[in-house]
Design a protein around this motif. Structure first.
Motif, short mmCIF file in Angstrom:
data_model
loop_
_atom_site.label_atom_id
_atom_site.label_comp_id
_atom_site.label_asym_id
_atom_site.label_seq_id
_atom_site.Cartn_x
_atom_site.Cartn_y
_atom_site.Cartn_z
N GLN A 298 22.16 -55.42 28.73
CA GLN A 298 20.70 -55.26 28.79
C GLN A 298 20.13 -54.96 27.40
O GLN A 298 19.07 -55.49 27.02
CB GLN A 298 20.34 -54.12 29.76
CG GLN A 298 18.85 -54.00 30.04
CD GLN A 298 18.56 -52.89 31.04
OE1 GLN A 298 19.49 -52.25 31.56
NE2 GLN A 298 17.28 -52.64 31.29
N VAL A 299 20.83 -54.13 26.66
CA VAL A 299 20.39 -53.80 25.31
C VAL A 299 20.52 -55.02 24.40
O VAL A 299 19.63 -55.32 23.58
CB VAL A 299 21.21 -52.62 24.75
CG1 VAL A 299 20.86 -52.35 23.29
CG2 VAL A 299 20.98 -51.37 25.59
N LYS A 300 21.62 -55.77 24.53
CA LYS A 300 21.82 -56.97 23.72
C LYS A 300 20.73 -58.01 23.98
O LYS A 300 20.21 -58.63 23.06
CB LYS A 300 23.20 -57.58 24.01
CG LYS A 300 24.37 -56.81 23.45
CD LYS A 300 25.67 -57.57 23.67
CE LYS A 300 26.84 -56.86 23.03
NZ LYS A 300 28.10 -57.62 23.20
N GLU A 301 20.41 -58.22 25.26
CA GLU A 301 19.38 -59.21 25.60
C GLU A 301 18.03 -58.83 25.01
O GLU A 301 17.31 -59.67 24.47
CB GLU A 301 19.28 -59.34 27.12
CG GLU A 301 20.49 -60.01 27.76
CD GLU A 301 20.40 -60.01 29.28
OE1 GLU A 301 19.36 -59.54 29.81
OE2 GLU A 301 21.36 -60.47 29.93
N ARG A 302 17.68 -57.55 25.11
CA ARG A 302 16.39 -57.12 24.58
C ARG A 302 16.36 -57.23 23.05
O ARG A 302 15.34 -57.60 22.46
CB ARG A 302 16.09 -55.69 25.03
CG ARG A 302 14.64 -55.30 24.89
CD ARG A 302 13.71 -56.22 25.67
NE ARG A 302 14.07 -56.31 27.07
CZ ARG A 302 13.57 -55.52 28.01
NH1 ARG A 302 12.71 -54.59 27.70
NH2 ARG A 302 13.92 -55.69 29.28
N ALA A 303 17.50 -56.93 22.42
CA ALA A 303 17.58 -57.05 20.96
C ALA A 303 17.46 -58.51 20.54
O ALA A 303 16.81 -58.83 19.53
CB ALA A 303 18.89 -56.46 20.45
N HIS A 304 18.07 -59.41 21.32
CA HIS A 304 17.98 -60.84 21.02
C HIS A 304 16.54 -61.33 21.14
O HIS A 304 16.05 -62.10 20.28
CB HIS A 304 18.90 -61.62 21.96
CG HIS A 304 19.05 -63.07 21.59
ND1 HIS A 304 18.15 -64.03 22.01
CD2 HIS A 304 19.97 -63.72 20.83
CE1 HIS A 304 18.53 -65.21 21.54
NE2 HIS A 304 19.63 -65.03 20.81
N GLU A 305 15.84 -60.89 22.16
CA GLU A 305 14.43 -61.28 22.33
C GLU A 305 13.58 -60.77 21.16
O GLU A 305 12.70 -61.48 20.65
CB GLU A 305 13.89 -60.72 23.65
CG GLU A 305 14.49 -61.35 24.89
CD GLU A 305 14.02 -60.66 26.16
OE1 GLU A 305 13.14 -59.76 26.05
OE2 GLU A 305 14.53 -60.99 27.25
N THR A 306 13.86 -59.55 20.73
CA THR A 306 13.10 -58.97 19.62
C THR A 306 13.37 -59.73 18.33
O THR A 306 12.45 -60.01 17.55
CB THR A 306 13.46 -57.49 19.44
OG1 THR A 306 13.11 -56.78 20.63
CG2 THR A 306 12.73 -56.88 18.26
N LEU A 307 14.62 -60.10 18.08
CA LEU A 307 14.96 -60.87 16.88
C LEU A 307 14.28 -62.24 16.89
O LEU A 307 13.82 -62.71 15.85
CB LEU A 307 16.48 -61.04 16.76
CG LEU A 307 17.27 -59.80 16.35
CD1 LEU A 307 18.76 -60.08 16.37
CD2 LEU A 307 16.85 -59.33 14.95
N CYS A 308 14.22 -62.86 18.06
CA CYS A 308 13.52 -64.16 18.17
C CYS A 308 12.04 -63.99 17.81
O CYS A 308 11.47 -64.84 17.11
CB CYS A 308 13.67 -64.72 19.57
SG CYS A 308 15.34 -65.28 19.99
N GLY A 309 11.43 -62.91 18.30
CA GLY A 309 10.03 -62.67 17.97
C GLY A 309 9.82 -62.41 16.49
O GLY A 309 8.87 -62.92 15.89
N LEU A 310 10.72 -61.64 15.88
CA LEU A 310 10.60 -61.36 14.45
C LEU A 310 10.84 -62.62 13.62
O LEU A 310 10.21 -62.82 12.57
CB LEU A 310 11.59 -60.27 14.05
CG LEU A 310 11.31 -58.88 14.63
CD1 LEU A 310 12.42 -57.91 14.26
CD2 LEU A 310 9.97 -58.35 14.12
N TYR A 311 11.75 -63.48 14.11
CA TYR A 311 11.99 -64.75 13.41
C TYR A 311 10.71 -65.59 13.39
O TYR A 311 10.35 -66.20 12.36
CB TYR A 311 13.13 -65.51 14.09
CG TYR A 311 13.37 -66.88 13.50
CD1 TYR A 311 14.13 -67.04 12.35
CD2 TYR A 311 12.83 -68.02 14.09
CE1 TYR A 311 14.35 -68.29 11.80
CE2 TYR A 311 13.03 -69.27 13.55
CZ TYR A 311 13.80 -69.41 12.41
OH TYR A 311 14.01 -70.66 11.87
#
Length: 581
Positions: A298-311
């Motif tokens: 769950q933490v990994k998925e949320r971190a991945h979504e955040t990185l996509c947004g920052l990208y």
């Protein structure tokens, strides 16, 4: 440069015997002899020039402008590449930084002389990127920023602004001068930072670079000069968003906290910071891809979504720079080619790609988003080697962070103190300009932190008990341990009081030009409308009353000729009564 190289080789054998004599002539009492010696040394090869460099360098500070001009020209002509080209030779590796140092001279004539060979070397490209070759001058220019003379500080800021990406390690020193006592230095510091941001370097934008210098900027809010106080309010208003939300504490929570819900909420809040979240990128990437740093899915998925947004935010930021500077597109293409090497099976090729991305040249403009792409997009060429590629990218981002190339964090936990000082300035400062600047800072911070605070509040009101408990726990930690300020509506309401005072008919700034009053009232109305759009305050009829009256007066002047001169003989005439008449 090839022709110069060949001619120097021809002259080398015939003139090398006279080099010691020419070097002695550089100390001659007559300027003409010194200039002639430089012109003859200019015909020597790179090796002879390297031996003569210490003596030639002193001529750049000669008391005679003709001698300095000859010395600058000789250094430019002797700056040749190595045998394979595109890399500075022995002499060029010393001469180019020396030219950049003198670009920070207080005399505009000297700056003009030095700029000519640098521009020629840049156009020819014989020694590669001149800005990269001049990076050795950054330390001396940063030292010059502490000089007591404002003209020297201004000249150093101008030179650092022209260095481009090579000046990124000096951002903390440049930011501190946003509140310099000299107005020229404040303006030049602002222009230098804006120039780097407009060139596409997200790590040079105000939200990323201001936190490191926040304690110094806050101290300037109490300065005796009202102009310095205005500058300080402007700077913190444009760059202190991460301090108000306690980014250092959010990063600590992700590293050490064991509660899954708290980490999920913290990651979402970091995502709302956009460009100010750059220092947290290595940790987010580690959460997503580092197998040694075990995290729940769950933490990994949320971190991945955040990185996509920052990208996406980084890509948009660089996209704005392309329209202003065509060289940015070239830097992006180079960065993509170098990032593709990270997907190689050999450590040598991966290291080669990272070193090229780390180089402070045009390529660096897209280095951060390309490294992020390796993490978030398994199909990109740079991620072809899976774990090895991911680990290489994470290590590279860690190096960027340690070198100050990902912005900075406010380790002083000064968010709440900053808000208190701004509120005091908005209410009590004797200068209406400072009160207006402080109100503008409050509006900027309220709007910038609103999304993060709403994220916390949404989870605190969630029906999912885990998320609710995690959000409330995180809010308590941010307020108590990081001195975060999580009430943007209070900021907006206090700012609105001052802005409505400025926007009222009773506003009396004293002896101020009418255009300055108009600008201030237009700014106040713009800020009020911005807060209404963000639903931080409710609109009031009085907010637009003054604007309507001014528009009506303008129409009357156009209709009845208000302001036209009457009478014969070109006399002064009179103005019809009316608003602004």
């Amino acid at each position: 440069w090839r022709a110069r190289f060949q001619s120097s080789q021809l002259c080398k054998a015939t003139m090398s015997a006279g080099v010691p004599g020419l070097l002695l002539q550089l100390d001659n009492d007559h300027w003409r002899n010194r200039r002639n010696a430089l012109e003859k040394l200019e015909l020597q090869g790179d090796e002879t020039g390297s031996l003569a460099f210490p003596r030639m360098r002193s001529t750049l500070s000669d008391g005679n402008l003709r001698v300095r001009s000859a010395g600058v020209h000789a250094m430019g002509q002797l700056s040749l590449p190595e045998v394979w080209g595109r890399t500075p030779g022995v002499f060029a590796s010393h001469a180019v930084p020396e030219l950049w140092r003198h670009l920070g001279d207080v005399d505009p004539k000297i700056r003009k002389l030095v700029r000519e060979p640098l521009q020629e070397l840049k156009t020819l490209g014989a020694v590669g990127d001149v800005n990269v070759a001049g990076q050795a001058a950054v330390a001396d220019l940063v030292e010059q920023l502490e000089d007591e003379g404002w003209s020297k500080r201004e000249a150093a800021l101008r030179a650092l602004g022209e260095l481009g990406a090579a000046a990124l390690p000096a951002m903390s020193a440049i930011v501190a001068l946003l509140c310099d006592e000299a107005g020229n230095c404040r303006d030049m510091a602002k222009r230098s930072i804006e120039a780097l941001a407009e060139a596409g370097f997200a790590a040079a934008d105000f939200p990323a670079v201001v936190p490191h210098a926040l304690p110094q900027l806050m101290a300037k809010l109490s300065h005796k000069d009202w102009k310095v106080r205005c500058a300080a309010a402007w700077a913190v208003g444009h760059g202190a968003v991460s301090s108000l939300l306690g980014l250092p504490k959010l990063v600590e929570v992700l590293s050490t906290d064991k509660d899954i819900a708290t980490k999920v909420v913290a990651i979402e809040v970091i995502g709302t910071l956009k460009g100010a979240a750059l220092p947290a990128l290595p940790l987010l990437c580690r959460i997503v891809r580092d197998k040694k740093f075990k995290q729940p899915e769950q933490v990994k998925e949320r971190a991945h979504e955040t990185l996509c947004g920052l990208y996406k935010e980084l890509a948009a930021f660089i996209g704005h720079a392309i329209a202003k500077n065509p060289e940015v597109q070239e830097g992006i293409e180079r960065a993509q080619r170098h990032a593709a090497k990270i997907g190689s099976v050999t450590h040598f090729e991966r290291d080669l790609g990272v070193r090229a991305l780390r180089e402070l040249s045009r390529t660096h403009v897209a280095a951060i988003p390309e490294l992020l792409r390796v993490i978030i997009d398994p199909k990109c060429p740079g991620a072809a080697n899976d774990q090895d590629s991911w680990q290489t990218a994470i290590d590279a981002l860690n190096e960027f962070r340690d070198s100050g190339l990902l912005g900075s964090l406010d380790e002083s936990n000064s968010g709440a103190d900053l808000v208190h000082k701004l509120l005091v300035c908005t209410k009590e400062d004797p200068s209406w300009s400072v009160r207006l600047s402080s109100a503008e800072a409050l509006v900027n911070l309220a709007c910038a932190t609103q999304e993060g605070v709403e994220c916390l509040q949404r989870h605190a009101d969630s029906e999912e008990l885990d998320l609710q408990a995690g959000a409330k726990r995180l809010m308590r930690r941010l307020e108590k341990e990081a001195q975060a300020y999580l009430d943007p509506k209070v900021l907006a309401e206090r700012a609105a009081l001052e802005l409505r005072d400025v926007n009222s008919l009773a506003f009396n700034p004293g002896k101020v030009a009418e255009k300055d009053v108009d600008f201030s009232q237009n700014l106040a109305r713009t800020l009020l409308k911005r807060m209404v759009r963000h639903k931080l305050i409710e609109a009031k009829d009085e907010d637009d009353t003054l604007e309507m009256m001014k528009n009506r007066a303008k129409q009357q002047r156009q209709l009845f000729g208000v302001g036209m001169k009457y009478g014969k003989g070109g006399g002064k005439g009179r103005r019809l009564p009316g608003f602004g008449g």
